[in-house]
Design an enzyme around this catalytic site. Structure first.
Site, PDB file in Angstrom:
ATOM      1  N   THR A 132      47.926 -39.956 -11.978  1.00  0.00           N
ATOM      2  CA  THR A 132      48.426 -38.590 -11.780  1.00  0.00           C
ATOM      3  C   THR A 132      49.708 -38.343 -12.566  1.00  0.00           C
ATOM      4  O   THR A 132      50.460 -39.281 -12.849  1.00  0.00           O
ATOM      5  CB  THR A 132      48.688 -38.374 -10.272  1.00  0.00           C
ATOM      6  OG1 THR A 132      49.403 -37.161 -10.094  1.00  0.00           O
ATOM      7  CG2 THR A 132      49.524 -39.497  -9.669  1.00  0.00           C
ATOM      8  N   ASP A 133      49.981 -37.070 -12.841  1.00  0.00           N
ATOM      9  CA  ASP A 133      51.255 -36.712 -13.483  1.00  0.00           C
ATOM     10  C   ASP A 133      52.437 -36.874 -12.532  1.00  0.00           C
ATOM     11  O   ASP A 133      53.595 -36.892 -12.955  1.00  0.00           O
ATOM     12  CB  ASP A 133      51.204 -35.268 -14.024  1.00  0.00           C
ATOM     13  CG  ASP A 133      50.910 -34.209 -12.963  1.00  0.00           C
ATOM     14  OD1 ASP A 133      50.715 -34.560 -11.789  1.00  0.00           O
ATOM     15  OD2 ASP A 133      50.879 -33.017 -13.332  1.00  0.00           O
ATOM     16  N   GLU A 134      52.146 -36.985 -11.212  1.00  0.00           N
ATOM     17  CA  GLU A 134      53.243 -37.038 -10.236  1.00  0.00           C
ATOM     18  C   GLU A 134      54.090 -38.306 -10.380  1.00  0.00           C
ATOM     19  O   GLU A 134      55.199 -38.357  -9.855  1.00  0.00           O
ATOM     20  CB  GLU A 134      52.695 -36.949  -8.805  1.00  0.00           C
ATOM     21  CG  GLU A 134      51.944 -35.665  -8.561  1.00  0.00           C
ATOM     22  CD  GLU A 134      51.843 -35.269  -7.101  1.00  0.00           C
ATOM     23  OE1 GLU A 134      52.532 -35.869  -6.264  1.00  0.00           O
ATOM     24  OE2 GLU A 134      51.070 -34.351  -6.805  1.00  0.00           O
ATOM     25  N   TYR A 158      53.043 -40.935  -1.833  1.00  0.00           N
ATOM     26  CA  TYR A 158      51.813 -40.900  -2.632  1.00  0.00           C
ATOM     27  C   TYR A 158      52.100 -41.255  -4.094  1.00  0.00           C
ATOM     28  O   TYR A 158      51.469 -42.168  -4.652  1.00  0.00           O
ATOM     29  CB  TYR A 158      51.159 -39.511  -2.553  1.00  0.00           C
ATOM     30  CG  TYR A 158      50.143 -39.268  -3.664  1.00  0.00           C
ATOM     31  CD1 TYR A 158      48.944 -39.972  -3.702  1.00  0.00           C
ATOM     32  CD2 TYR A 158      50.407 -38.356  -4.693  1.00  0.00           C
ATOM     33  CE1 TYR A 158      48.020 -39.771  -4.725  1.00  0.00           C
ATOM     34  CE2 TYR A 158      49.491 -38.146  -5.719  1.00  0.00           C
ATOM     35  CZ  TYR A 158      48.300 -38.855  -5.733  1.00  0.00           C
ATOM     36  OH  TYR A 158      47.397 -38.657  -6.745  1.00  0.00           O
ATOM     37  N   LYS A 162      50.912 -44.493  -6.370  1.00  0.00           N
ATOM     38  CA  LYS A 162      50.133 -44.387  -7.616  1.00  0.00           C
ATOM     39  C   LYS A 162      50.916 -45.035  -8.769  1.00  0.00           C
ATOM     40  O   LYS A 162      50.326 -45.708  -9.626  1.00  0.00           O
ATOM     41  CB  LYS A 162      49.836 -42.916  -7.945  1.00  0.00           C
ATOM     42  CG  LYS A 162      48.835 -42.238  -7.039  1.00  0.00           C
ATOM     43  CD  LYS A 162      47.433 -42.843  -7.087  1.00  0.00           C
ATOM     44  CE  LYS A 162      46.688 -42.570  -8.380  1.00  0.00           C
ATOM     45  NZ  LYS A 162      45.272 -43.019  -8.315  1.00  0.00           N
TER      46      LYS A 162
HETATM   47  P1  NAD Z   1      39.941 -37.545  -2.913  1.00  0.00           P
HETATM   48  O1  NAD Z   1      40.919 -37.829  -1.832  1.00  0.00           O
HETATM   49  O2  NAD Z   1      39.172 -36.263  -2.885  1.00  0.00           O
HETATM   50  O3  NAD Z   1      38.851 -38.715  -3.004  1.00  0.00           O
HETATM   51  C1  NAD Z   1      39.181 -40.062  -2.904  1.00  0.00           C
HETATM   52  C2  NAD Z   1      37.889 -40.847  -2.688  1.00  0.00           C
HETATM   53  O4  NAD Z   1      38.223 -42.239  -2.642  1.00  0.00           O
HETATM   54  C3  NAD Z   1      37.182 -40.503  -1.379  1.00  0.00           C
HETATM   55  O5  NAD Z   1      35.806 -40.355  -1.607  1.00  0.00           O
HETATM   56  C4  NAD Z   1      37.455 -41.724  -0.493  1.00  0.00           C
HETATM   57  O6  NAD Z   1      36.420 -41.963   0.434  1.00  0.00           O
HETATM   58  C5  NAD Z   1      37.542 -42.827  -1.534  1.00  0.00           C
HETATM   59  N1  NAD Z   1      38.353 -43.983  -1.087  1.00  0.00           N
HETATM   60  C6  NAD Z   1      39.566 -43.956  -0.505  1.00  0.00           C
HETATM   61  N2  NAD Z   1      39.992 -45.212  -0.254  1.00  0.00           N
HETATM   62  C7  NAD Z   1      39.007 -46.041  -0.704  1.00  0.00           C
HETATM   63  C8  NAD Z   1      38.859 -47.458  -0.748  1.00  0.00           C
HETATM   64  N3  NAD Z   1      39.811 -48.268  -0.262  1.00  0.00           N
HETATM   65  N4  NAD Z   1      37.736 -47.978  -1.286  1.00  0.00           N
HETATM   66  C9  NAD Z   1      36.761 -47.157  -1.761  1.00  0.00           C
HETATM   67  N5  NAD Z   1      36.852 -45.815  -1.742  1.00  0.00           N
HETATM   68  C10 NAD Z   1      37.958 -45.259  -1.219  1.00  0.00           C
HETATM   69  O7  NAD Z   1      40.770 -37.684  -4.268  1.00  0.00           O
HETATM   70  P2  NAD Z   1      40.615 -36.882  -5.638  1.00  0.00           P
HETATM   71  O8  NAD Z   1      41.428 -35.650  -5.557  1.00  0.00           O
HETATM   72  O9  NAD Z   1      39.189 -36.822  -6.002  1.00  0.00           O
HETATM   73  O10 NAD Z   1      41.384 -37.883  -6.619  1.00  0.00           O
HETATM   74  C11 NAD Z   1      40.683 -38.970  -7.234  1.00  0.00           C
HETATM   75  C12 NAD Z   1      41.679 -39.787  -8.043  1.00  0.00           C
HETATM   76  O11 NAD Z   1      42.298 -38.945  -9.016  1.00  0.00           O
HETATM   77  C13 NAD Z   1      42.826 -40.363  -7.207  1.00  0.00           C
HETATM   78  O12 NAD Z   1      43.121 -41.641  -7.704  1.00  0.00           O
HETATM   79  C14 NAD Z   1      43.986 -39.409  -7.453  1.00  0.00           C
HETATM   80  O13 NAD Z   1      45.226 -40.070  -7.330  1.00  0.00           O
HETATM   81  C15 NAD Z   1      43.715 -38.993  -8.887  1.00  0.00           C
HETATM   82  N6  NAD Z   1      44.206 -37.653  -9.269  1.00  0.00           N
HETATM   83  C16 NAD Z   1      43.905 -36.556  -8.505  1.00  0.00           C
HETATM   84  C17 NAD Z   1      44.316 -35.293  -8.942  1.00  0.00           C
HETATM   85  C18 NAD Z   1      43.994 -34.044  -8.152  1.00  0.00           C
HETATM   86  O14 NAD Z   1      44.486 -32.970  -8.497  1.00  0.00           O
HETATM   87  N7  NAD Z   1      43.163 -34.101  -7.121  1.00  0.00           N
HETATM   88  C19 NAD Z   1      45.045 -35.156 -10.129  1.00  0.00           C
HETATM   89  C20 NAD Z   1      45.340 -36.311 -10.878  1.00  0.00           C
HETATM   90  C21 NAD Z   1      44.899 -37.550 -10.440  1.00  0.00           C
HETATM   91  O1  DAU Z   2      49.651 -33.280  -9.880  1.00  0.00           O
HETATM   92  C1  DAU Z   2      48.498 -34.009  -9.547  1.00  0.00           C
HETATM   93  C2  DAU Z   2      48.375 -34.092  -8.039  1.00  0.00           C
HETATM   94  O2  DAU Z   2      47.952 -32.808  -7.584  1.00  0.00           O
HETATM   95  C3  DAU Z   2      47.396 -35.161  -7.573  1.00  0.00           C
HETATM   96  O3  DAU Z   2      47.875 -36.426  -7.969  1.00  0.00           O
HETATM   97  C4  DAU Z   2      47.234 -35.114  -6.041  1.00  0.00           C
HETATM   98  O4  DAU Z   2      46.252 -36.056  -5.651  1.00  0.00           O
HETATM   99  C5  DAU Z   2      46.779 -33.719  -5.669  1.00  0.00           C
HETATM  100  O5  DAU Z   2      46.664 -33.612  -4.264  1.00  0.00           O
HETATM  101  C6  DAU Z   2      47.759 -32.670  -6.196  1.00  0.00           C
HETATM  102  O6  DAU Z   2      49.047 -32.788  -5.513  1.00  0.00           O
HETATM  103  P1  DAU Z   2      49.884 -31.486  -5.076  1.00  0.00           P
HETATM  104  O7  DAU Z   2      50.815 -31.878  -4.013  1.00  0.00           O
HETATM  105  O8  DAU Z   2      50.438 -30.788  -6.261  1.00  0.00           O
HETATM  106  O9  DAU Z   2      48.656 -30.575  -4.513  1.00  0.00           O
HETATM  107  P2  DAU Z   2      48.543 -29.655  -3.203  1.00  0.00           P
HETATM  108  O10 DAU Z   2      47.276 -28.880  -3.358  1.00  0.00           O
HETATM  109  O11 DAU Z   2      48.773 -30.406  -1.948  1.00  0.00           O
HETATM  110  O12 DAU Z   2      49.759 -28.636  -3.386  1.00  0.00           O
HETATM  111  C7  DAU Z   2      49.863 -27.827  -4.554  1.00  0.00           C
HETATM  112  C8  DAU Z   2      51.169 -27.050  -4.421  1.00  0.00           C
HETATM  113  O13 DAU Z   2      51.012 -26.092  -3.368  1.00  0.00           O
HETATM  114  C9  DAU Z   2      52.359 -27.911  -4.051  1.00  0.00           C
HETATM  115  O14 DAU Z   2      53.514 -27.398  -4.715  1.00  0.00           O
HETATM  116  C10 DAU Z   2      52.509 -27.699  -2.543  1.00  0.00           C
HETATM  117  C11 DAU Z   2      51.991 -26.287  -2.333  1.00  0.00           C
HETATM  118  N1  DAU Z   2      51.310 -26.020  -1.044  1.00  0.00           N
HETATM  119  C12 DAU Z   2      50.327 -26.881  -0.635  1.00  0.00           C
HETATM  120  C13 DAU Z   2      49.653 -26.662   0.547  1.00  0.00           C
HETATM  121  C14 DAU Z   2      48.587 -27.610   1.024  1.00  0.00           C
HETATM  122  C15 DAU Z   2      51.613 -24.885  -0.310  1.00  0.00           C
HETATM  123  O15 DAU Z   2      52.498 -24.093  -0.712  1.00  0.00           O
HETATM  124  N2  DAU Z   2      50.943 -24.667   0.854  1.00  0.00           N
HETATM  125  C16 DAU Z   2      49.993 -25.514   1.335  1.00  0.00           C
HETATM  126  O16 DAU Z   2      49.451 -25.259   2.444  1.00  0.00           O
END
Ligand code: NAD
Ligand code: DAU
Length: 353
Positions: A132-134, A158, A162
């Site tokens: 992630t970019d975080e 989180y 990561k």
């Molecule tokens: P998600 O939470 O929707 O899915 C995670 C999946 O991993 C789930 O299906 C869960 O059952 C599985 N899992 C969790 N722990 C496990 C374990 N110990 N063994 C096997 N499976 C397991 O997450 P996502 O949003 O799809 O993100 C996927 C990946 O991408 C993560 O590594 C996250 O850090 C990264 N990422 C997410 C975003 C985003 O915006 N969602 C952005 C950048 C990177």
């Molecule tokens: O940047 C990549 C990341 O993006 C991934 O690594 C994470 O897995 C993914 O969950 C996401 O993280 P964020 O914290 O940015 O996503 P989230 O959707 O939780 O929140 C997006 C923005 O919105 C953040 O600034 C918090 C805000 N927010 C979120 C929720 C859930 C609100 O204002 N209200 C809300 O109820």
């Protein structure tokens, strides 16, 4: 054959579907099915012999060693993680366990597998870690976007977990010669996004007549990428990325949270109008997220220049598709919203009143 972990989650399931649509190569999908994993996302490939689903933990060395020995994948793509920042603030323990300890166990299994391959197999193998970019921390409004040389400065449990996993992946390349690739991506959105995250939560709450909770002043900025573009980026890195390298992936779509929420409301006003008023009337500013990062932005020059990857979806087209997908798939949303999910939502937002 490739091995995907976390392939029943949001991005992982989109990746599996995208892979099976574009590549003539089977996938073993290892997922623990935590609250975030959902086999309904994979309904359309349930009978596809090229998709082999295995329920299990990436930290279960016996299971993973057995899968590697049985299927002999040429690549492992690691999506499995705990992914929600707010959950990591309420309870970091699962994040440390899965994102650090279990990733370490997975790396150990892959290291042993790599060591047992012949020279050709060793050269061909890839371990792609999806991050992630975080990990780079928070940008000021005027700062240049994150590139691959930015220092790591994670701010939440989180992102710290990561970051730790990224460091382990890097170390396994430098110390053991494991052919790793890491992608650091910005915020994804699109189909199958779990409705605890901002975009699907706002759509769901809006349609249910509930308040749309915006943390703090809503001025925080995220760089939104349509999930299918992310899947394409991962395929590009897997195909031609250089082992040991990291690639930043972003959508060139910096938006303030309040802007995102207002855009969703406007689309819902058009596609599912209320009897009176706008969905924007449901917006409510609530207590901020502790340690809330102000801004993320990705400089994706490297992946563009080296691998020719560019996002195909604009924010306008991607958010339109996404809102329509949620309107067409309300049953999916309600099936996801089981008891444990509702308990989490209640405890997160009660504290913000
Ligand atoms: P998600 O939470 O929707 O899915 C995670 C999946 O991993 C789930 O299906 C869960 O059952 C599985 N899992 C969790 N722990 C496990 C374990 N110990 N063994 C096997 N499976 C397991 O997450 P996502 O949003 O799809 O993100 C996927 C990946 O991408 C993560 O590594 C996250 O850090 C990264 N990422 C997410 C975003 C985003 O915006 N969602 C952005 C950048 C990177
Ligand atoms: O940047 C990549 C990341 O993006 C991934 O690594 C994470 O897995 C993914 O969950 C996401 O993280 P964020 O914290 O940015 O996503 P989230 O959707 O939780 O929140 C997006 C923005 O919105 C953040 O600034 C918090 C805000 N927010 C979120 C929720 C859930 C609100 O204002 N209200 C809300 O109820």
């Amino acid at each position: 054959m490739i091995l995907v972990t976390g392939g029943a989650g949001f991005i992982g399931s989109n990746f599996v579907l995208d892979w099976l649509a574009h590549c003539d190569e089977p996938v073993v999908n290892l997922d623990k099915l935590t609250y975030a994993g959902n086999l309904a996302n994979l309904h359309s490939v349930a009978d596809n012999p090229s998709h082999i689903f295995v329920r299990g933990d990436i930290g279960d060395s016996g299971l993973v060693n057995g899968l590697l020995a049985q299927h002999r994948p040429r690549a492992i793509i690691n999506f499995a993680a705990e992914s929600h920042v707010d959950r990591s603030i309420h309870g970091p323990s699962d994040f440390i366990q899965t994102n650090i300890v279990c990733t370490f166990n997975l790396l150990e299994s892959v290291r042993a597998y790599h060591a047992g391959l012949d020279e050709q197999g060793k050269l061909a193998l890839r371990f792609l870690h999806v991050s992630t970019d975080e990990v780079y921390g928070s940008l000021g409004k005027q700062d240049p976007a994150f590139n691959e040389r930015n220092q790591y400065a994670p701010n939440s449990p989180y992102s710290a977990s990561k970051a730790a996993s990224d460091h382990l992946v890097r170390a396994y390349h430098h110390t053991y010669g494991l052919p790793v690739l890491t992608t650091n991506c910005s915020n994804n959105y699109g189909p199958y996004h779990f409705p605890e995250k901002l975009i699907p939560l706002v759509i769901r709450n809006a349609l249910a007549g509930k308040s749309l909770p915006v943390y703090g002043d809503g001025q925080q900025i995220r760089d939104w990428l349509y999930v299918v573009d992310h899947c394409r980026a991962i395929r590009a890195v897997l195909d031609a990325g250089r082992p040991g390298e990291t690639y930043n992936v972003g959508g060139n779509n910096e938006k303030r949270n309040i802007e995102v929420v207002r855009t969703i409301c406007a689309l819902l006003d058009a596609y599912a109008p209320k009897a009176s008023g706008s969905y924007a009337d449901q917006i409510e500013f609530v207590k901020d997220r502790p340690g809330h990062d102000v801004r993320y932005a990705i400089d994706a020059t490297k992946i563009q220049a080296e691998l020719g990857w560019f996002p195909q979806e604009s924010f306008d087209s991607g958010i339109d598709k996404t809102v329509r997908w949620y309107l067409d798939n309300q049953q999916w949303v309600e099936q996801v919203a089981d008891g444990s999910y509702r308990e989490w939502i209640d405890s997160n937002y009660k504290e913000r009143q």
